[in-house]
Design an enzyme around this catalytic site. Structure first.
Site, PDB file in Angstrom:
ATOM      1  N   HIS A  34      37.851 100.263-112.457  1.00  0.00           N
ATOM      2  CA  HIS A  34      37.037  99.612-111.452  1.00  0.00           C
ATOM      3  C   HIS A  34      37.412  98.223-111.355  1.00  0.00           C
ATOM      4  O   HIS A  34      36.787  97.407-112.338  1.00  0.00           O
ATOM      5  CB  HIS A  34      35.909  99.955-112.166  1.00  0.00           C
ATOM      6  N   ARG A  87      26.303 102.140-104.258  1.00  0.00           N
ATOM      7  CA  ARG A  87      25.872 101.586-105.248  1.00  0.00           C
ATOM      8  C   ARG A  87      26.251 100.065-105.457  1.00  0.00           C
ATOM      9  O   ARG A  87      25.690  99.167-105.244  1.00  0.00           O
ATOM     10  CB  ARG A  87      25.977 102.457-106.538  1.00  0.00           C
ATOM     11  N   ASP A  88      27.669  99.917-105.638  1.00  0.00           N
ATOM     12  CA  ASP A  88      28.224  98.745-106.231  1.00  0.00           C
ATOM     13  C   ASP A  88      28.079  97.704-105.046  1.00  0.00           C
ATOM     14  O   ASP A  88      27.889  96.671-105.118  1.00  0.00           O
ATOM     15  CB  ASP A  88      29.516  98.728-106.738  1.00  0.00           C
ATOM     16  N   CYS A 128      28.433  92.104-108.429  1.00  0.00           N
ATOM     17  CA  CYS A 128      27.392  92.372-109.466  1.00  0.00           C
ATOM     18  C   CYS A 128      26.391  91.250-109.272  1.00  0.00           C
ATOM     19  O   CYS A 128      26.777  90.039-109.251  1.00  0.00           O
ATOM     20  CB  CYS A 128      28.093  92.593-110.805  1.00  0.00           C
ATOM     21  N   HIS A 147      37.448  94.749-109.306  1.00  0.00           N
ATOM     22  CA  HIS A 147      37.086  93.729-108.164  1.00  0.00           C
ATOM     23  C   HIS A 147      38.098  93.119-107.847  1.00  0.00           C
ATOM     24  O   HIS A 147      39.021  92.680-108.494  1.00  0.00           O
ATOM     25  CB  HIS A 147      35.473  92.840-108.797  1.00  0.00           C
TER      26      HIS A 147
HETATM   27  P1  HMG Z   1      14.024  94.861-119.286  1.00  0.00           P
HETATM   28  O1  HMG Z   1      13.172  93.895-118.613  1.00  0.00           O
HETATM   29  O2  HMG Z   1      14.374  94.377-120.585  1.00  0.00           O
HETATM   30  O3  HMG Z   1      13.187  96.256-119.581  1.00  0.00           O
HETATM   31  O4  HMG Z   1      15.027  95.169-118.605  1.00  0.00           O
HETATM   32  P2  HMG Z   1      11.645  96.765-119.780  1.00  0.00           P
HETATM   33  O5  HMG Z   1      11.657  97.974-120.539  1.00  0.00           O
HETATM   34  O6  HMG Z   1      10.865  95.569-120.444  1.00  0.00           O
HETATM   35  O7  HMG Z   1      11.220  96.859-118.308  1.00  0.00           O
HETATM   36  C1  HMG Z   1      11.027  95.743-117.464  1.00  0.00           C
HETATM   37  C2  HMG Z   1      10.191  96.599-116.136  1.00  0.00           C
HETATM   38  O8  HMG Z   1      11.085  97.510-115.454  1.00  0.00           O
HETATM   39  C3  HMG Z   1       9.175  97.399-116.507  1.00  0.00           C
HETATM   40  O9  HMG Z   1       8.189  97.447-115.573  1.00  0.00           O
HETATM   41  C4  HMG Z   1       9.680  98.723-116.864  1.00  0.00           C
HETATM   42  O10 HMG Z   1       8.867  99.743-116.561  1.00  0.00           O
HETATM   43  C5  HMG Z   1      10.685  98.680-115.572  1.00  0.00           C
HETATM   44  P3  HMG Z   1       6.564  96.839-115.824  1.00  0.00           P
HETATM   45  O11 HMG Z   1       6.075  97.554-116.947  1.00  0.00           O
HETATM   46  O12 HMG Z   1       6.963  95.114-115.818  1.00  0.00           O
HETATM   47  O13 HMG Z   1       6.142  96.906-114.511  1.00  0.00           O
HETATM   48  N1  HMG Z   1      11.884  99.578-115.832  1.00  0.00           N
HETATM   49  C6  HMG Z   1      12.439 100.437-115.053  1.00  0.00           C
HETATM   50  N2  HMG Z   1      11.782 100.990-113.615  1.00  0.00           N
HETATM   51  C7  HMG Z   1      12.536 101.641-112.998  1.00  0.00           C
HETATM   52  N3  HMG Z   1      13.738 102.301-113.596  1.00  0.00           N
HETATM   53  C8  HMG Z   1      14.244 101.837-114.897  1.00  0.00           C
HETATM   54  C9  HMG Z   1      13.679 100.955-115.395  1.00  0.00           C
HETATM   55  N4  HMG Z   1      13.689 100.359-116.715  1.00  0.00           N
HETATM   56  C10 HMG Z   1      12.814  99.624-116.943  1.00  0.00           C
HETATM   57  N5  HMG Z   1      15.422 102.537-115.182  1.00  0.00           N
HETATM   58  C11 HMG Z   1      16.847  96.973-117.966  1.00  0.00           C
HETATM   59  C12 HMG Z   1      16.306  96.281-119.025  1.00  0.00           C
HETATM   60  C13 HMG Z   1      17.951  97.740-118.579  1.00  0.00           C
HETATM   61  C14 HMG Z   1      15.840  97.976-117.337  1.00  0.00           C
HETATM   62  C15 HMG Z   1      17.125  96.010-116.891  1.00  0.00           C
HETATM   63  O14 HMG Z   1      17.968  94.925-117.325  1.00  0.00           O
HETATM   64  C16 HMG Z   1      17.970  96.931-115.676  1.00  0.00           C
HETATM   65  O15 HMG Z   1      17.488  97.503-115.160  1.00  0.00           O
HETATM   66  N6  HMG Z   1      19.387  96.139-115.662  1.00  0.00           N
HETATM   67  C17 HMG Z   1      20.136  96.635-114.540  1.00  0.00           C
HETATM   68  C18 HMG Z   1      20.927  95.538-113.861  1.00  0.00           C
HETATM   69  C19 HMG Z   1      21.992  96.303-113.077  1.00  0.00           C
HETATM   70  O16 HMG Z   1      21.601  97.141-112.500  1.00  0.00           O
HETATM   71  N7  HMG Z   1      22.932  95.520-112.646  1.00  0.00           N
HETATM   72  C20 HMG Z   1      23.920  96.012-111.874  1.00  0.00           C
HETATM   73  C21 HMG Z   1      24.629  97.552-112.250  1.00  0.00           C
HETATM   74  S1  HMG Z   1      26.004  97.267-113.394  1.00  0.00           S
HETATM   75  C22 HMG Z   1      27.157  96.751-112.277  1.00  0.00           C
HETATM   76  O17 HMG Z   1      27.143  96.343-111.233  1.00  0.00           O
HETATM   77  C23 HMG Z   1      28.614  96.879-113.134  1.00  0.00           C
HETATM   78  C24 HMG Z   1      29.558  97.760-112.564  1.00  0.00           C
HETATM   79  O18 HMG Z   1      29.849  97.908-111.443  1.00  0.00           O
HETATM   80  C25 HMG Z   1      30.796  97.804-113.359  1.00  0.00           C
HETATM   81  C26 HMG Z   1      31.393  96.411-113.320  1.00  0.00           C
HETATM   82  O19 HMG Z   1      31.954  95.997-112.297  1.00  0.00           O
HETATM   83  O20 HMG Z   1      31.173  95.502-114.237  1.00  0.00           O
HETATM   84  C27 HMG Z   1      28.808  99.134-113.268  1.00  0.00           C
HETATM   85 MG    MG Z   2      31.301  96.645-110.144  1.00  0.00          MG
END
Ligand code: HMG
Ligand code: MG
Length: 295
Positions: free
Chosen positions: A199, A7-8, A232, A201
């Site tokens: 966690h 995933r990450d 990320c 990095h």
């Molecule tokens: P948004 O644009 O504000 O949300 O995003 P929205 O509700 O307006 O949705 C936009 C579009 O996405 C829509 O599609 C939704 O249907 C769709 P459209 O109507 O335009 O065709 N949508 C989805 N589709 C599939 N699955 C879903 C989903 N939600 C909305 N769940 C949102 C807000 C939270 C969805 C967006 O910002 C997002 O997905 N963010 C995730 C970012 C991410 O994955 N970052 C990396 C992971 S975190 C990380 O790596 C850190 C970690 O490792 C710890 C660390 O190291 O810090 C964990």
């Molecule tokens: Mg991470």
């Protein structure tokens, strides 16, 4: 050990990684004995296209009964999709700073927590386990310094929602052991330390040292990434997680039982590095390979 490479690691790849490769990586990691493998993310494919094949990945892996496969879920839509894909554990992910919360999930910390509260309640009612990750606990790419108090505030809320474990994440690898200890000690005043995970990095080469610092505070669960994959998309320049092989080498050396087989773990790292056309970032994997060549 919680393996987060699939995933990450793979969320950060510029090129699309074939679904079959992701599945083979996860199966190799479970064969290596990793007890928990973060398999994919049910996030918006508009935000992170690399995780768009989440349901196919979950359908394709060979699920071992003694392995857990948590998946990231940012909102209700993600939970519904994760449930439909047969997931039994999810990860909600908040942030210690407003700027990172906005960049990563397009909402304020409070809005994110309100979403997670609903997601947690529903997930727990359906029998799922929920883990809570907190990004940028030891430094933020947009706001700089982060205080232990900022981390504690979010940690307490996630714990109160029913997260069984709270992960203190150093998204940009800026932390040092003293900072790590201060964050863990602050959070552990409110949440039992055995409910915390690390966690880290490795951007500044501090991740293994931070892992040891957290271990010495009583933390016993650590995320890591095979071959040091990762980053990320919303923290540019941040490199991968601490390499799983390096964490395993340290834990083995400390006499801490993990159930993970080093040879198989290194083979899984070799597999994904060949697929991505790059060298492993794990120092232990490189050293063990070099020793094998000269033997
Ligand atoms: P948004 O644009 O504000 O949300 O995003 P929205 O509700 O307006 O949705 C936009 C579009 O996405 C829509 O599609 C939704 O249907 C769709 P459209 O109507 O335009 O065709 N949508 C989805 N589709 C599939 N699955 C879903 C989903 N939600 C909305 N769940 C949102 C807000 C939270 C969805 C967006 O910002 C997002 O997905 N963010 C995730 C970012 C991410 O994955 N970052 C990396 C992971 S975190 C990380 O790596 C850190 C970690 O490792 C710890 C660390 O190291 O810090 C964990
Ligand atoms: Mg991470």
């Amino acid at each position: 050990m919680v393996e987060v490479g699939p995933r990450d690691g793979l969320q950060n790849e510029a090129r699309a990684v074939p679904t079959a490769v992701k599945i083979e990586l996860i199966d190799r990691l479970s064969d290596a004995g990793l007890p928990v493998i973060e398999a994919t993310a049910f996030v918006s494919p508009k935000w992170v296209p690399q995780m768009a094949d989440n349901a196919q990945v979950m359908a394709g892996i060979r699920r071992r009964p003694d392995t857990r496969y948590p998946v990231l879920v940012p909102n209700r839509k993600g939970l519904d999709a994760a449930l439909a894909a047969g997931c039994d554990e999810i990860v909600v992910f908040g942030a210690a700073t407003e700027a990172f919360s906005r960049r990563n999930t397009n909402c304020t910390i409070a809005e994110g927590l309100a979403r997670f509260s609903e997601v947690c309640a529903e997930a727990i009612a359906r029998g799922l386990k929920v883990r809570g990750d907190i990004s940028v606990c030891l430094g933020c790419p947009y706001e700089g310094e982060v205080s232990p108090g900022q981390v504690t505030r979010v940690a307490r809320e996630l714990y109160a929602m029913g997260c069984y474990e709270i992960t203190i994440a150093d998204t940009i690898g800026a932390g040092t052991p003293g900072k790590t200890r201060a964050a863990i000690e602050a959070v552990a005043k409110h949440i039992p330390v055995e409910k915390l995970a690390g966690h880290f990095h490795d951007t500044y080469g501090q991740a293994l040292a931070n892992t040891l610092a957290a271990l010495e505070c009583g933390v016993a669960t650590f995320d890591s990434s095979v071959a040091g994959l990762g980053g990320c998309p919303y923290a540019r320049g941040a490199t991968g997680n601490v390499a799983s092989e390096d964490v395993l080498y340290m834990l083995d050396g400390l006499g801490i039982e993990t159930g993970v087989d080093m040879g198989r773990l290194i083979d899984a790292g070799g597999f994904i590095c060949r697929e991505l056309g790059r060298e492993t970032l794990s120092r232990a994997a490189r050293a063990i390979a070099a020793r094998a060549k000269t033997a």
